[in-house]
Write a protein that holds these residues in place. Structure first.
Motif, short mmCIF file in Angstrom:
data_model
loop_
_atom_site.label_atom_id
_atom_site.label_comp_id
_atom_site.label_asym_id
_atom_site.label_seq_id
_atom_site.Cartn_x
_atom_site.Cartn_y
_atom_site.Cartn_z
N VAL A 162 0.73 -1.38 -0.04
CA VAL A 162 0.06 0.18 0.09
C VAL A 162 1.01 1.34 -0.04
CG1 VAL A 162 -1.85 1.38 1.41
CG2 VAL A 162 -1.95 -0.98 0.99
N LEU A 163 1.91 1.13 0.91
CA LEU A 163 2.89 2.38 1.05
C LEU A 163 3.51 2.55 -0.47
CD1 LEU A 163 4.15 4.42 2.55
CD2 LEU A 163 5.71 2.96 3.11
N SER A 164 3.76 1.57 -1.21
CA SER A 164 4.52 1.74 -2.52
C SER A 164 3.70 2.59 -3.52
CB SER A 164 4.75 0.49 -3.16
OG SER A 164 3.55 -0.18 -3.72
N ARG A 165 2.30 2.35 -3.26
CA ARG A 165 1.35 3.01 -4.28
C ARG A 165 0.75 4.30 -3.56
NH1 ARG A 165 3.10 -1.46 -5.97
NH2 ARG A 165 1.98 -2.31 -7.79
N PHE A 166 1.46 4.92 -2.59
CA PHE A 166 0.99 6.18 -2.24
C PHE A 166 1.24 7.33 -3.39
CE2 PHE A 166 0.96 6.95 2.54
CZ PHE A 166 0.08 5.63 2.71
N ILE A 167 0.49 8.06 -3.88
CA ILE A 167 0.48 9.05 -4.83
C ILE A 167 1.35 10.26 -4.47
CG2 ILE A 167 -0.63 10.49 -6.45
CD1 ILE A 167 -0.81 7.63 -7.13
N ILE A 168 2.34 10.79 -4.78
CA ILE A 168 3.35 11.86 -4.44
C ILE A 168 2.29 13.10 -4.75
CG2 ILE A 168 5.30 13.43 -5.26
CD1 ILE A 168 6.38 10.68 -6.31
N GLN A 169 2.40 13.95 -3.71
CA GLN A 169 1.38 14.88 -3.51
C GLN A 169 2.18 16.42 -3.89
OE1 GLN A 169 -2.22 14.66 -2.62
NE2 GLN A 169 -1.51 12.59 -3.35
N PHE A 170 3.34 16.41 -4.45
CA PHE A 170 3.87 17.72 -4.55
C PHE A 170 4.99 17.44 -5.75
CE2 PHE A 170 6.37 15.13 -1.65
CZ PHE A 170 7.93 15.05 -1.94
N GLN A 207 2.95 18.33 11.90
CA GLN A 207 1.97 17.43 11.22
C GLN A 207 1.01 17.82 10.22
OE1 GLN A 207 2.32 14.29 12.42
NE2 GLN A 207 4.08 15.30 13.38
N SER A 208 1.43 18.88 8.87
CA SER A 208 0.57 19.13 8.39
C SER A 208 0.57 18.10 7.11
CB SER A 208 1.31 20.43 7.62
OG SER A 208 2.75 20.31 7.11
N PRO A 209 -0.33 18.15 6.39
CA PRO A 209 -0.24 16.85 5.27
C PRO A 209 0.87 16.85 4.38
CG PRO A 209 -2.56 18.14 5.46
CD PRO A 209 -1.70 18.90 6.12
N LEU A 210 1.58 18.14 4.10
CA LEU A 210 2.68 17.80 3.26
C LEU A 210 3.72 17.37 3.91
CD1 LEU A 210 4.01 18.55 0.57
CD2 LEU A 210 4.52 20.67 1.18
N MET A 211 4.01 17.87 5.14
CA MET A 211 5.26 17.14 6.08
C MET A 211 5.05 15.51 6.13
SD MET A 211 7.88 19.39 6.57
CE MET A 211 8.43 18.91 8.19
N VAL A 212 3.60 15.29 6.65
CA VAL A 212 3.47 13.99 6.96
C VAL A 212 3.74 13.10 5.65
CG1 VAL A 212 1.61 12.19 7.59
CG2 VAL A 212 1.96 14.36 8.82
N HIS A 213 3.31 13.62 4.51
CA HIS A 213 3.56 12.85 3.30
C HIS A 213 4.98 12.64 2.82
CE1 HIS A 213 2.04 11.47 -0.66
NE2 HIS A 213 3.02 12.37 -1.17
#
Length: 268
Positions: A162-170, A207-213
């Protein structure tokens, strides 16, 4: 539908007992879903006629599914028909590990692939058109990744997959998966991991979405020994080193800050 499907249905219906064939025909005309088949179209007809009616009515793609569904409803064993017509499902072998790119000498390739270069060009065009978008929340990214795994036929309970399929957000590879990044531009993954680790030293509470990502992308990237080695050699304000090892290492590297198994939303 391949011709063998129609032939298999014909052969199966031909071998039914008279009683079972009548039960099947009755179930066929009693079927509530559309399209319906009138009794007159199967009454007094033989297995050839009934097969033709089914194929004409439901179309080639659905004929087999309808027949198997009705046989099950009639409690008629359709295993033989399924074994002759159903393709065996493909075994899903992907465990989430990327195929790290190599140079001609077998060392880790940190330069972008041709596909990556095209992605960058497309991203620049999208940016010029104002096509941006917000960073999704961690739970949304995870949900999307699980859906991606399910669609591929994988196991959504496999945390690393599942982690390998995380979509890059930036960034310039926004919209690609973590696995894709390590297969197409290791140097960029090294840059993100190295700079993010430095940032986390001074900003551990964000813990903002970008930092967590970026936490997740760093976790995924440095789990592999060769990538971790590049991250450690990354010069402050410079570019990733491409001469960090004489022979490529293998497998994942267990790091001191990473727990033994991935659990969504772990932190350093």
């Amino acid at each position: 539908m391949a011709p063998k499907i129609k032939k298999a249905i014909q052969d199966f219906l031909e071998n039914l007992t008279e009683r079972d064939f009548k039960k099947f025909c009755q179930a066929l005309v009693d079927r509530s879903e559309k399209p319906r088949i009138a009794t007159s179209r199967v009454e007094g007809k033989d297995f050839l006629d009934v097969t033709n009616v089914i194929v004409i009515t439901f179309g080639e793609a659905e004929a087999l599914d309808v027949v198997i569904e009705l046989l099950a409803e009639c409690k008629i064993n359709a295993a033989d028909l399924e074994s002759k017509t159903r393709k065996r499902p493909k075994v899903f072998l992907d465990n989430g590990d990327p195929a790290l790119p190599r140079t001609s000498s077998g060392e880790l390739e940190t330069e972008p692939s041709q596909e990556a270069r095209k992605i960058v060009a497309d991203q620049k065009q999208a940016k010029a058109s104002g096509n941006g978008g917000n960073v999704k929340k961690p739970e949304e990214v995870e949900a999307d990744a699980k859906a991606h795994v399910r669609a591929e036929g994988g196991d959504p309970s496999s945390e690393w997959l599942v982690l390998s399929r995380f979509i890059i957000q930036f960034g310039k590879y926004k919209g690609q998966t973590f696995k894709w990044l390590l297969e197409n531009h290791v140097g960029y993954a090294v840059y993100v991991a190295a700079t993010h680790q430095d940032e986390r030293k001074w900003n551990r509470e964000d813990q903002s979405p970008l930092m967590v990502h970026k936490d997740f992308l760093t976790q995924y990237s440095i789990a592999y020994a060769e990538v971790l080695k590049e991250v450690k050699l990354y010069p402050a304000g410079g570019q990733p080193s491409t001469a960090s090892s004489s022979r490529p290492a293998q497998g994942k590297q267990k790091t001191s800050w990473k727990k033994k198994s991935f659990t969504p939303y772990n932190r350093y």
